[in-house]
Design an enzyme around this catalytic site. Structure first.
Site, PDB file in Angstrom:
ATOM      1  CG  ASP A 254      13.066   3.628  -1.866  1.00  0.00           C
ATOM      2  OD1 ASP A 254      11.308   4.096  -1.379  1.00  0.00           O
ATOM      3  OD2 ASP A 254      13.289   3.315  -0.844  1.00  0.00           O
ATOM      4  CD  GLU A 272      11.931   5.218   1.641  1.00  0.00           C
ATOM      5  OE1 GLU A 272      10.669   6.127   2.277  1.00  0.00           O
ATOM      6  OE2 GLU A 272      12.715   4.749   1.147  1.00  0.00           O
ATOM      7  CD  GLU A 273       6.392   5.218   4.113  1.00  0.00           C
ATOM      8  OE1 GLU A 273       6.055   5.370   3.949  1.00  0.00           O
ATOM      9  OE2 GLU A 273       6.824   6.045   4.577  1.00  0.00           O
TER      10      GLU A 273
HETATM   11  N1  APR Z   1       3.381   0.757  -7.295  1.00  0.00           N
HETATM   12  C1  APR Z   1       3.221   1.542  -8.198  1.00  0.00           C
HETATM   13  N2  APR Z   1       2.705   3.079  -7.813  1.00  0.00           N
HETATM   14  C2  APR Z   1       2.568   2.510  -6.540  1.00  0.00           C
HETATM   15  C3  APR Z   1       2.736   1.582  -5.231  1.00  0.00           C
HETATM   16  C4  APR Z   1       2.969   0.718  -6.014  1.00  0.00           C
HETATM   17  N3  APR Z   1       3.395  -0.530  -5.384  1.00  0.00           N
HETATM   18  N4  APR Z   1       2.229   2.602  -4.773  1.00  0.00           N
HETATM   19  C5  APR Z   1       2.251   4.129  -4.889  1.00  0.00           C
HETATM   20  N5  APR Z   1       1.969   4.077  -6.320  1.00  0.00           N
HETATM   21  C6  APR Z   1       1.481   5.188  -6.726  1.00  0.00           C
HETATM   22  C7  APR Z   1       0.725   5.930  -5.867  1.00  0.00           C
HETATM   23  O1  APR Z   1      -0.721   6.798  -6.723  1.00  0.00           O
HETATM   24  C8  APR Z   1       0.765   7.109  -5.438  1.00  0.00           C
HETATM   25  O2  APR Z   1      -0.058   8.370  -4.785  1.00  0.00           O
HETATM   26  O3  APR Z   1       2.935   6.249  -6.724  1.00  0.00           O
HETATM   27  C9  APR Z   1       2.181   7.790  -5.758  1.00  0.00           C
HETATM   28  C10 APR Z   1       3.151   8.033  -5.267  1.00  0.00           C
HETATM   29  O4  APR Z   1       3.786   7.714  -3.876  1.00  0.00           O
HETATM   30  P1  APR Z   1       4.414   8.301  -2.725  1.00  0.00           P
HETATM   31  O5  APR Z   1       4.519   6.524  -1.933  1.00  0.00           O
HETATM   32  O6  APR Z   1       3.621   8.893  -2.014  1.00  0.00           O
HETATM   33  O7  APR Z   1       5.261   8.986  -3.438  1.00  0.00           O
HETATM   34  P2  APR Z   1       5.815   9.851  -3.220  1.00  0.00           P
HETATM   35  O8  APR Z   1       5.114  10.850  -3.875  1.00  0.00           O
HETATM   36  O9  APR Z   1       7.987  10.142  -3.492  1.00  0.00           O
HETATM   37  O10 APR Z   1       6.030  10.416  -1.191  1.00  0.00           O
HETATM   38  C11 APR Z   1       7.997  10.111  -0.984  1.00  0.00           C
HETATM   39  O11 APR Z   1       6.679   9.247   1.087  1.00  0.00           O
HETATM   40  O12 APR Z   1       6.505   6.741   1.552  1.00  0.00           O
HETATM   41  C12 APR Z   1       7.093   8.043   1.936  1.00  0.00           C
HETATM   42  O13 APR Z   1       9.352   7.758   2.985  1.00  0.00           O
HETATM   43  C13 APR Z   1       8.045   8.106   1.516  1.00  0.00           C
HETATM   44  O14 APR Z   1       8.517  10.277   1.877  1.00  0.00           O
HETATM   45  C14 APR Z   1       8.839   9.803   1.747  1.00  0.00           C
HETATM   46  C15 APR Z   1       7.327   9.579   0.488  1.00  0.00           C
END
Ligand code: APR
Length: 477
Positions: A254, A272-273
């Site tokens: 996550d 995450e959401e």
């Molecule tokens: N499976 C694989 N890869 C994914 C998926 C998935 N289901 N969903 C998204 N991705 C890829 C996308 O390319 C995305 O841009 O992972 C990248 C990073 O995802 P983010 O959710 O933006 O993660 P992060 O940069 O770590 O941000 C974390 O976002 O959701 C909120 O609560 C979380 O505040 C935290 C922040």
């Protein structure tokens, strides 16, 4: 010191009772979650008001959004002018009649919330920072806790005041989900309502257990990365599919916020959401999980996926029910393991190449990947952790996770989420490093050299740098 608290009434777990507050003690002790029905003198009366309202809703055949709003405000009078319910109202009007079962669902959610004193009759310890500890709840208990969150019965958490009691905890009441209408809210509410539909129906009520484990990596257990002798573990890279679908049976990462669940109860809709919306049981972690520190993670075993979805961010859509057929263990707990690790949020992109930040991310990933208490160690399903909202460099994050997985002796499945370029370049660099027999320690030293090079010239590309320096690194480092 490790605590393992099982909150279900199972005789074999009775030895765990020592962790419960002794009789007569105020259950609103600071080590435990403050429940709406906790027995401290002044709060008893609050539950009286709440339960009276919920009983009246539960006794009706149909309940309108207005009734829900009126009930919530009745026992949260302070927030009358602050909390808006416009999203819930619009949602109710906006959804096609065929899918609008809410009028009959609200009374069932109220009935479920009312069971709190029976279903959760032991105090829930807080998963505090600085301590590894575990909580096991039944899926029914979780549904009851979430029904209470839906009806906003938990004592309000003032997260904006750093000295307030729950300052270091995420919010749990659903009030923020009910206001500020947007298309995003509609899709979120569809997923949430579907969850409640399933858990309030006798025929689909879930029967398993879910375990929440906070792991705190002690400073003495942190690897000395430059002297790690492990070779890289196996790596599978794909640009198709998603962690939570194709990664079934693996440890699914996550991409978390340090406040677990991030914006799930607000308008956030990133990895995450979305994960929390399709597995709403994860949301209950917000009730007891204090903000994660740099050396901590949360591992959730056994949560059920209730919904399918498509899209991401603004294009996210609830796509109907999901039948979760995951394998279970002897406690009917699904073997699904979700690992919440929060990457650093790099407002200035160059910050991530600092050595101390590389160390932080390595230790964070390792804390989650190393496993705990003899748990099974399946391969890890991950991807561009920290590379969306948090602005990380996908090349660097891929190598960091590869190193942490190698140290933890686990294989890695890497989902690039449609990024063909990353897939090919990572495949190429991995093969090169593998053929050269590079160890985690050597790669770490290369990253440190790269860190200096990057600060001299911000255009240097990590994979190009490794290609150029890999042979030298083996003879010199
Ligand atoms: N499976 C694989 N890869 C994914 C998926 C998935 N289901 N969903 C998204 N991705 C890829 C996308 O390319 C995305 O841009 O992972 C990248 C990073 O995802 P983010 O959710 O933006 O993660 P992060 O940069 O770590 O941000 C974390 O976002 O959701 C909120 O609560 C979380 O505040 C935290 C922040």
């Amino acid at each position: 010191t490790r605590r393992h608290t099982v909150l279900i009434d199972v005789d074999t777990f009775n030895s765990q009772r020592k962790f419960l507050p002794t009789k007569g003690r105020d259950l609103w002790h600071s080590d435990f979650v403050k429940m709406p029905c906790s027995q401290s003198a002044n709060q008893k009366s609050k539950w009286d008001v709440i339960s009276k309202k919920l009983k009246s809703l539960a006794s009706k055949k149909t309940v309108s959004v207005k009734d829900v709003e009126e009930a919530i405000i009745k026992y949260n009078p302070k927030y009358k002018d602050q909390w808006s319910f416009d999203a819930l109202h619009t949602f109710n009007k906006n959804i096609p009649d065929t899918e609008n079962y809410f009028k009959t669902l609200f009374p069932k959610i109220a009935a479920l919330a009312l069971k709190l004193p029976d279903f959760v009759n032991k105090a829930i310890p807080l998963l505090r920072k600085g301590q590894s500890a575990t909580i096991t709840l039944s899926q029914v208990q979780i549904s009851c806790l979430l029904a209470n969150a839906f009806f906003c019965t938990f004592p309000h958490r003032n997260t904006s005041n750093p000295t307030a009691e729950y300052a270091g905890y995420p919010t749990i009441n659903f009030n923020s989900l009910f206001g500020n209408w947007s298309e995003r809210k509609r899709e979120k509410l569809r997923a949430i309502m579907h969850y409640f539909k399933e858990v309030t129906d006798e025929s689909t009520r879930p029967k398993g257990l879910v375990t929440f484990h906070r792991e705190c990596l002690s400073y003495t257990d942190m690897p000395t990365w430059e002297s790690c002798k492990e070779n890289l573990s196996k790596l599978h890279i794909t640009s198709e599919g998603q962690i939570e679908l194709e990664g079934k049976g693996m440890l699914q990462v996550d991409f978390a916020n340090s406040l677990i669940g991030g914006g799930v109860l607000g308008s956030g809709l990133l990895q995450e959401e979305i994960l929390f919306l399709i597995n709403p049981e994860l949301i209950v972690a917000r009730l007891f999980t204090e903000k994660l520190e740099d050396n901590e993670c949360l591992i959730i075993t056994g949560s059920q996926q209730f919904s399918s979805y498509s899209g991401f961010g603004d294009s996210f859509e609830w796509a109907g029910p999901y039948e979760d057929q995951s394998e279970r263990d002897q406690w009917a707990r699904r073997k699904t393991q979700i690992l919440a690790i929060d990457a650093m949020n790099f407002r200035h992109c160059m910050d991530q190449y600092k050595r101390r930040h590389i160390n932080r991310e390595l230790n964070k990933a390792y804390c989650g990947f190393k496993g705990y208490d003899g748990h099974e160690k399946p391969d890890i399903a991950t991807g561009k952790w920290g590379c969306g909202a948090f602005n990380g460099d996908p090349q660097l994050k891929a190598l960091i996770q590869l190193m942490a997985a190698a140290k933890a002796k686990r294989g890695l499945a890497f989902f690039t989420f449609g990024d063909e370029y990353l897939k090919q370049s990572l495949q190429h660099i991995y093969e090169l490093m593998f053929t050269e027999g590079i160890t985690v320690g050597t790669l770490y030293k290369l990253l440190c050299e790269f860190s200096s090079a990057k600060h001299r010239d911000s255009d240097v590309d990590l994979f190009d740098f490794i290609k150029k320096n890999i042979r030298n690194s083996k003879s010199h480092l």
